[in-house]
Scaffold this motif. Sequence first.
Motif, PDB file in Angstrom:
ATOM      1  N   ARG A 121       6.580   5.359  -3.343  1.00  0.00           N
ATOM      2  CA  ARG A 121       6.461   6.748  -2.890  1.00  0.00           C
ATOM      3  C   ARG A 121       6.302   6.814  -1.372  1.00  0.00           C
ATOM      4  O   ARG A 121       6.906   7.672  -0.712  1.00  0.00           O
ATOM      5  CB  ARG A 121       5.279   7.413  -3.572  1.00  0.00           C
ATOM      6  CG  ARG A 121       5.111   8.892  -3.224  1.00  0.00           C
ATOM      7  CD  ARG A 121       4.026   9.535  -4.056  1.00  0.00           C
ATOM      8  NE  ARG A 121       4.353   9.497  -5.491  1.00  0.00           N
ATOM      9  CZ  ARG A 121       3.567   9.997  -6.426  1.00  0.00           C
ATOM     10  NH1 ARG A 121       2.397  10.548  -6.102  1.00  0.00           N
ATOM     11  NH2 ARG A 121       3.937   9.938  -7.700  1.00  0.00           N
ATOM     12  N   ALA A 122       5.510   5.890  -0.819  1.00  0.00           N
ATOM     13  CA  ALA A 122       5.324   5.866   0.633  1.00  0.00           C
ATOM     14  C   ALA A 122       6.578   5.362   1.345  1.00  0.00           C
ATOM     15  O   ALA A 122       6.931   5.839   2.427  1.00  0.00           O
ATOM     16  CB  ALA A 122       4.129   4.983   0.990  1.00  0.00           C
TER      17      ALA A 122
ATOM     18  N   PRO B 148       0.821  -1.209   0.000  1.00  0.00           N
ATOM     19  CA  PRO B 148       0.000   0.000   0.000  1.00  0.00           C
ATOM     20  C   PRO B 148       0.862   1.269   0.000  1.00  0.00           C
ATOM     21  O   PRO B 148       1.754   1.418   0.820  1.00  0.00           O
ATOM     22  CB  PRO B 148      -0.799  -0.125   1.308  1.00  0.00           C
ATOM     23  CG  PRO B 148      -0.872  -1.592   1.556  1.00  0.00           C
ATOM     24  CD  PRO B 148       0.432  -2.136   1.075  1.00  0.00           C
ATOM     25  N   GLY B 149       0.586   2.161  -0.941  1.00  0.00           N
ATOM     26  CA  GLY B 149       1.356   3.388  -1.046  1.00  0.00           C
ATOM     27  C   GLY B 149       2.554   3.279  -1.961  1.00  0.00           C
ATOM     28  O   GLY B 149       3.078   4.296  -2.418  1.00  0.00           O
TER      29      GLY B 149
ATOM     30  N   ARG C 293       9.435   7.937   2.002  1.00  0.00           N
ATOM     31  CA  ARG C 293       9.181   8.985   2.992  1.00  0.00           C
ATOM     32  C   ARG C 293       9.436   8.487   4.415  1.00  0.00           C
ATOM     33  O   ARG C 293       8.523   8.348   5.222  1.00  0.00           O
ATOM     34  CB  ARG C 293       7.737   9.488   2.867  1.00  0.00           C
ATOM     35  CG  ARG C 293       7.460  10.163   1.536  1.00  0.00           C
ATOM     36  CD  ARG C 293       5.983  10.460   1.388  1.00  0.00           C
ATOM     37  NE  ARG C 293       5.675  11.073   0.104  1.00  0.00           N
ATOM     38  CZ  ARG C 293       4.441  11.203  -0.381  1.00  0.00           C
ATOM     39  NH1 ARG C 293       3.406  10.749   0.314  1.00  0.00           N
ATOM     40  NH2 ARG C 293       4.240  11.783  -1.560  1.00  0.00           N
TER      41      ARG C 293
END
Length: 293
Positions: A64-65, A60-61, A68
């Motif tokens: 890109r997630a 999930p994400g 971070r």
Amino acid sequence: MSAVQNTKLGIWLMIFTTLVFAVQDGLSRHLAGSYNVWMVVMLRYWFFAAFVIALVSRAPGGIRAAVRARMPKVQILRGVLLALEICVMVLGFVALGLVESHAVFATYPLLIAALSGPILGESVGWRRWLAIGVGFVGVLVILQPGFGVFRIEALIPLAAATMFALYGLLTRYVAREDAAMVSFFWTGTTGAVVMTAVGIWHWEPMSAPDMGWMALLCCTAALSHWCLIRAYEVAEASAIQPLAYLQLPFAAMIGLFVFGESLRVNVAIGAGIVVAAGLFTLWRQHVKSRREA
């Protein structure tokens, strides 16, 4: 990540994971005996990073997630520590063999317990300090200082154990802010960058048979980490963490029967003391966690 809890499956996955890790160590020992360690670990990390990116992209994400991170500096430090620890441990395999290297490396849970106070601010009771002391008596039994000429190579796996303990503690530290997949992503990519920066200068041609062994090493690296992730998904850590010690007898068997190493009596006794002390510290940690819960 959420998954249906299945402790029996988690136990079998952990047993298989330790077996694959032992095979991986045997392959590393073979390749590092003929080629530069930096290059061998670099190639392994290239494949591992590709596996991590593919796995994270499906989470999930997505990537890109994962990028971070809330603690990017600590994540980078973790990745560098693990990459260097692998290099140091492989050097230990070549210098000492699988049997003695793993016997000394088995101290890392004791080092985690000892360093959890100053690094994470956790309290360490007198029982665990006693177990830590007993564990290091086991290390002295293995190393036999004062009997003949002390082999400086024996400090190599001890250095690797210290580095891996610091990596483990930093992993617990970043887990307070970052998800598991974030840490997994930074571990693979940071390690690949670091090893490429060093290993590319030590490139040397590899024979066709050894290219096959290198490919197998890369595959086992991905398989072992995937199985480890799955094991912790379906079972509680307290139920399967003690099984990590199975890597010691698995690696010892490979060392004895594949590489013709010998098992000295003091190494067997010392390893038994270290493992018993380590299992006790894991049990005490489990008891403490239950009380706090």
